[in-house]
Design an enzyme around this catalytic site. Structure first.
Site, PDB file in Angstrom:
ATOM      1  N   GLY A  29      -5.672  -2.889  -0.410  1.00 21.93           N
ATOM      2  CA  GLY A  29      -6.607  -2.342   0.584  1.00 21.93           C
ATOM      3  C   GLY A  29      -7.916  -1.931  -0.054  1.00 21.93           C
ATOM      4  N   GLU A 107       4.377  -3.187  -0.567  1.00 26.04           N
ATOM      5  CA  GLU A 107       3.935  -1.808  -0.836  1.00 26.04           C
ATOM      6  C   GLU A 107       5.135  -0.857  -0.824  1.00 26.04           C
ATOM      7  OE1 GLU A 107      -0.646  -1.879   0.802  1.00 26.04           O
ATOM      8  OE2 GLU A 107       0.923  -1.332   2.189  1.00 26.04           O
TER       9      GLU A 107
HETATM   10  C1  A5P Z   1      -2.309  -2.676   3.180  1.00 24.90           C
HETATM   11  O1  A5P Z   1      -1.315  -3.429   3.771  1.00 24.90           O
HETATM   12  C2  A5P Z   1      -2.297  -1.296   3.736  1.00 24.90           C
HETATM   13  O2  A5P Z   1      -1.103  -0.629   3.764  1.00 24.90           O
HETATM   14  C3  A5P Z   1      -3.374  -0.449   3.099  1.00 24.90           C
HETATM   15  O3  A5P Z   1      -2.872   0.353   2.078  1.00 24.90           O
HETATM   16  C4  A5P Z   1      -3.939   0.385   4.163  1.00 24.90           C
HETATM   17  O4  A5P Z   1      -4.245  -0.504   5.221  1.00 24.90           O
HETATM   18  C5  A5P Z   1      -5.168   1.148   3.744  1.00 24.90           C
HETATM   19  O5  A5P Z   1      -6.218   0.265   3.567  1.00 24.90           O
HETATM   20  P1  A5P Z   1      -7.698   0.760   3.369  1.00 24.90           P
HETATM   21  O6  A5P Z   1      -7.711   1.532   2.092  1.00 24.90           O
HETATM   22  O7  A5P Z   1      -8.495  -0.502   3.298  1.00 24.90           O
HETATM   23  O8  A5P Z   1      -8.060   1.589   4.555  1.00 24.90           O
END
Ligand code: A5P
Length: 235
Positions: A29, A107
């Site tokens: 992310g 994750e």
């Molecule tokens: C990825 O699949 C997500 O779980 C990310 O950890 C979550 O969407 C947070 O993303 P951002 O840091 O881009 O907001």
């Protein structure tokens, strides 16, 4: 001043928590990638000896590009000493919705293989209840997806199959994502368990009792830290 600055502030704090000679879970992310950038800087400048355990193909590619060594998963899967990842929502108990980027399965696998889980967010991610600002991603198998979709619908979750560039979005594990609306009054741990029992559900973006610490970065460059006792949620 922006959300971006909050993300950087949280990432800067988290990178200080990484110790030499450890395995580090690498989240996915826009916030987690900032952490990776700072970690790569430490690897380059301080010759910090760590190995990354990536949560997506995308973040693994970036780690390779930026010179962060990765664990050989054919030999071992962690355990990681610390996992640093972002979140889409964090409630007052530290429960989270994750998977906005579609990496929720990996994750969760990496977080649960980590001794300590540090979540880095900007202020917009702290919510009074899960589902307040974001749909819950549920990863489902393409085979028989319509049946799984109907089952989610029967739970009152109004699922929407995620589409990207005009095609059904596929996760790194080649699954679909059903983005679900969470009703106002839910018991998060119960719902997480119930959804996992539905045929066709691979994983949900409900991360219950997984965060040890949430670092919230502020737009002014400062941050706050909140610690959680995740042993409370172990069966
Ligand atoms: C990825 O699949 C997500 O779980 C990310 O950890 C979550 O969407 C947070 O993303 P951002 O840091 O881009 O907001």
């Amino acid at each position: 001043m922006s959300k971006e600055e909050g993300k950087w502030a949280a990432a800067r704090r988290a990178v200080q928590c990484v110790r030499p000679g450890t395995v580090v879970g690498l989240g996915t992310g826009s916030t987690a990638i900032k952490f990776l950038e700072l970690l790569a800087q430490r690897v380059r400048e301080e010759k910090l000896d760590i190995q990354g355990l990536p949560t997506s193909e995308g973040i693994a590619e970036k780690a390779r590009e930026w010179g962060v060594p990765l664990v050989d998963q054919e030999v071992a899967f962690g355990p990681a000493d610390v996992c640093v990842d972002g979140a889409d929502e964090v409630d007052p108990d530290g429960h989270m919705v994750k998977g906005g980027g579609g990496a929720l399965l990996r994750e969760k696998l990496v977080a649960l293989a980590s001794t300590r889980v540090i979540i880095i967010v900007d202020e917009s991610k702290n919510v009074p209840r899960l589902g307040a600002t974001f749909r819950l991603p549920v990863e489902i198998v393409p085979f028989g997806w319509r049946r799984t979709y109907e089952l989610l619908k029967q739970e009152g979750l109004d699922p929407i199959i995620r589409v990207k560039d005009g095609k059904r979005f596929l996760t790194d594990g080649h699954h679909y994502i059903a983005d679900c609306a969470l009703p106002e009054k839910i018991k998060v741990p119960e719902l997480a368990r119930k959804l996992k029992l539905l045929p066709g559900v691979v994983e949900t973006g409900l991360f219950v009792g997984i965060a040890d610490m949430v670092i919230t970065g502020r737009e002014d460059g400062g941050f706050t830290e909140k610690n959680y006792d995740r042993s409370r949620f172990r069966d």
